[in-house]
Scaffold this motif. Structure first.
Motif, PDB file in Angstrom:
ATOM      1  N   ASP A   1      39.520  49.239  40.261  1.00 27.37           N
ATOM      2  CA  ASP A   1      40.139  49.531  38.965  1.00 27.37           C
ATOM      3  C   ASP A   1      40.392  48.253  38.170  1.00 27.37           C
ATOM      4  O   ASP A   1      40.177  48.217  36.954  1.00 27.37           O
ATOM      5  CB  ASP A   1      41.456  50.288  39.155  1.00 27.37           C
ATOM      6  CG  ASP A   1      41.246  51.697  39.668  1.00 27.37           C
ATOM      7  OD1 ASP A   1      40.099  52.209  39.609  1.00 27.37           O
ATOM      8  OD2 ASP A   1      42.239  52.301  40.146  1.00 27.37           O
ATOM      9  N   THR A   2      40.837  47.206  38.847  1.00 28.86           N
ATOM     10  CA  THR A   2      41.085  45.930  38.185  1.00 28.86           C
ATOM     11  C   THR A   2      39.794  45.350  37.620  1.00 28.86           C
ATOM     12  O   THR A   2      39.772  44.843  36.492  1.00 28.86           O
ATOM     13  CB  THR A   2      41.746  44.934  39.159  1.00 28.86           C
ATOM     14  OG1 THR A   2      42.965  45.506  39.635  1.00 28.86           O
ATOM     15  CG2 THR A   2      42.020  43.600  38.491  1.00 28.86           C
ATOM     16  N   ILE A   3      38.728  45.444  38.385  1.00 26.77           N
ATOM     17  CA  ILE A   3      37.430  44.952  37.902  1.00 26.77           C
ATOM     18  C   ILE A   3      37.000  45.713  36.665  1.00 26.77           C
ATOM     19  O   ILE A   3      36.594  45.129  35.658  1.00 26.77           O
ATOM     20  CB  ILE A   3      36.362  45.050  39.015  1.00 26.77           C
ATOM     21  CG1 ILE A   3      36.665  44.050  40.127  1.00 26.77           C
ATOM     22  CG2 ILE A   3      34.956  44.829  38.445  1.00 26.77           C
ATOM     23  CD1 ILE A   3      35.830  44.250  41.381  1.00 26.77           C
ATOM     24  N   ILE A   4      37.089  47.034  36.735  1.00 29.73           N
ATOM     25  CA  ILE A   4      36.673  47.869  35.599  1.00 29.73           C
ATOM     26  C   ILE A   4      37.524  47.577  34.372  1.00 29.73           C
ATOM     27  O   ILE A   4      37.005  47.421  33.260  1.00 29.73           O
ATOM     28  CB  ILE A   4      36.741  49.364  35.977  1.00 29.73           C
ATOM     29  CG1 ILE A   4      35.654  49.691  37.005  1.00 29.73           C
ATOM     30  CG2 ILE A   4      36.599  50.250  34.739  1.00 29.73           C
ATOM     31  CD1 ILE A   4      35.792  51.061  37.641  1.00 29.73           C
ATOM     32  N   ASP A   5      38.837  47.508  34.562  1.00 28.00           N
ATOM     33  CA  ASP A   5      39.748  47.312  33.430  1.00 28.00           C
ATOM     34  C   ASP A   5      39.652  45.926  32.808  1.00 28.00           C
ATOM     35  O   ASP A   5      40.007  45.755  31.639  1.00 28.00           O
ATOM     36  CB  ASP A   5      41.197  47.561  33.875  1.00 28.00           C
ATOM     37  CG  ASP A   5      41.444  49.009  34.234  1.00 28.00           C
ATOM     38  OD1 ASP A   5      40.628  49.882  33.868  1.00 28.00           O
ATOM     39  OD2 ASP A   5      42.463  49.270  34.918  1.00 28.00           O
TER      40      ASP A   5
ATOM     41  N   SER B   1      25.578  47.203  35.794  1.00 27.15           N
ATOM     42  CA  SER B   1      25.489  45.930  36.519  1.00 27.15           C
ATOM     43  C   SER B   1      26.581  45.812  37.588  1.00 27.15           C
ATOM     44  O   SER B   1      26.415  45.101  38.569  1.00 27.15           O
ATOM     45  CB  SER B   1      25.549  44.750  35.556  1.00 27.15           C
ATOM     46  OG  SER B   1      26.825  44.633  34.966  1.00 27.15           O
ATOM     47  N   LEU B   2      27.692  46.508  37.401  1.00 25.97           N
ATOM     48  CA  LEU B   2      28.790  46.475  38.372  1.00 25.97           C
ATOM     49  C   LEU B   2      28.666  47.545  39.460  1.00 25.97           C
ATOM     50  O   LEU B   2      29.355  47.475  40.473  1.00 25.97           O
ATOM     51  CB  LEU B   2      30.129  46.669  37.659  1.00 25.97           C
ATOM     52  CG  LEU B   2      30.609  45.515  36.802  1.00 25.97           C
ATOM     53  CD1 LEU B   2      31.865  45.928  36.034  1.00 25.97           C
ATOM     54  CD2 LEU B   2      30.889  44.293  37.646  1.00 25.97           C
TER      55      LEU B   2
ATOM     56  N   CYS C   1      36.795  43.740  33.053  1.00 24.99           N
ATOM     57  CA  CYS C   1      35.452  43.148  32.982  1.00 24.99           C
ATOM     58  C   CYS C   1      35.103  42.788  31.548  1.00 24.99           C
ATOM     59  O   CYS C   1      35.597  43.371  30.590  1.00 24.99           O
ATOM     60  CB  CYS C   1      34.396  44.067  33.595  1.00 24.99           C
ATOM     61  SG  CYS C   1      34.000  45.520  32.650  1.00 24.99           S
ATOM     62  N   SER C   2      34.270  41.822  31.433  1.00 27.35           N
ATOM     63  CA  SER C   2      33.809  41.330  30.145  1.00 27.35           C
ATOM     64  C   SER C   2      32.964  42.388  29.453  1.00 27.35           C
ATOM     65  O   SER C   2      32.300  43.205  30.096  1.00 27.35           O
ATOM     66  CB  SER C   2      32.976  40.064  30.373  1.00 27.35           C
ATOM     67  OG  SER C   2      32.227  39.750  29.240  1.00 27.35           O
ATOM     68  N   ASP C   3      32.968  42.358  28.143  1.00 23.87           N
ATOM     69  CA  ASP C   3      32.116  43.274  27.376  1.00 23.87           C
ATOM     70  C   ASP C   3      30.641  43.022  27.647  1.00 23.87           C
ATOM     71  O   ASP C   3      29.806  43.880  27.388  1.00 23.87           O
ATOM     72  CB  ASP C   3      32.392  43.130  25.874  1.00 23.87           C
ATOM     73  CG  ASP C   3      33.763  43.665  25.496  1.00 23.87           C
ATOM     74  OD1 ASP C   3      34.310  44.490  26.254  1.00 23.87           O
ATOM     75  OD2 ASP C   3      34.286  43.249  24.444  1.00 23.87           O
ATOM     76  N   LYS C   4      30.317  41.829  28.174  1.00 25.52           N
ATOM     77  CA  LYS C   4      28.930  41.492  28.471  1.00 25.52           C
ATOM     78  C   LYS C   4      28.437  42.201  29.722  1.00 25.52           C
ATOM     79  O   LYS C   4      27.241  42.348  29.929  1.00 25.52           O
ATOM     80  CB  LYS C   4      28.774  39.975  28.634  1.00 25.52           C
ATOM     81  CG  LYS C   4      29.060  39.203  27.372  1.00 25.52           C
ATOM     82  CD  LYS C   4      28.980  37.717  27.616  1.00 25.52           C
ATOM     83  CE  LYS C   4      29.396  36.962  26.361  1.00 25.52           C
ATOM     84  NZ  LYS C   4      29.392  35.527  26.579  1.00 25.52           N
ATOM     85  N   LEU C   5      29.376  42.625  30.594  1.00 23.10           N
ATOM     86  CA  LEU C   5      28.994  43.327  31.812  1.00 23.10           C
ATOM     87  C   LEU C   5      28.928  44.820  31.541  1.00 23.10           C
ATOM     88  O   LEU C   5      29.797  45.380  30.884  1.00 23.10           O
ATOM     89  CB  LEU C   5      30.008  43.070  32.928  1.00 23.10           C
ATOM     90  CG  LEU C   5      30.087  41.653  33.461  1.00 23.10           C
ATOM     91  CD1 LEU C   5      31.232  41.541  34.450  1.00 23.10           C
ATOM     92  CD2 LEU C   5      28.786  41.276  34.142  1.00 23.10           C
TER      93      LEU C   5
END
Length: 92
Positions: free
Chosen positions: A54-58, A68-69, A60-64
């Motif tokens: 959840d932390t990664i999703i919340d 890709s995740l 993450c950069s707009d570039k990702l």
């Protein structure tokens, strides 16, 4: 293998034609290290990996992109499931 009856020190498993050795003392060391900073009974490993996801999703950069995740997020899900299996028979 241990000389003590009923104690399995390591075992080999085969996955997709490759043999891997699973060492129970490494697993015990890992669980002991985790107990230093979190609860390990119940589904705590799955909760931890879901929180990380959840932390990664919340954050993450707009570039990702989610695409890709996806492999990393699926890996975290599987790690949570695996780790939960390590402690599932602790007789709570």
């Amino acid at each position: 293998m241990s000389s003590e009856p009923g104690i399995l020190k390591s075992m080999n498993i085969e996955v997709a034609g490759y043999t891997y050795t699973v060492n129970s003392s490494d697993i015990a060391d890992f669980l002991t290290a985790c107990e230093a900073f979190m609860a390990i009974r119940g589904n705590e490993f799955e909760i931890m990996t879901q929180t990380i996801t959840d932390t990664i999703i919340d954050n993450c950069s707009d570039k990702l992109t989610m695409e890709s995740l996806r492999p990393q997020l699926k890996f975290l899900r599987e790690v949570g499931y695996l780790l939960n299996g390590f402690v599932s028979n602790m007789g709570e």
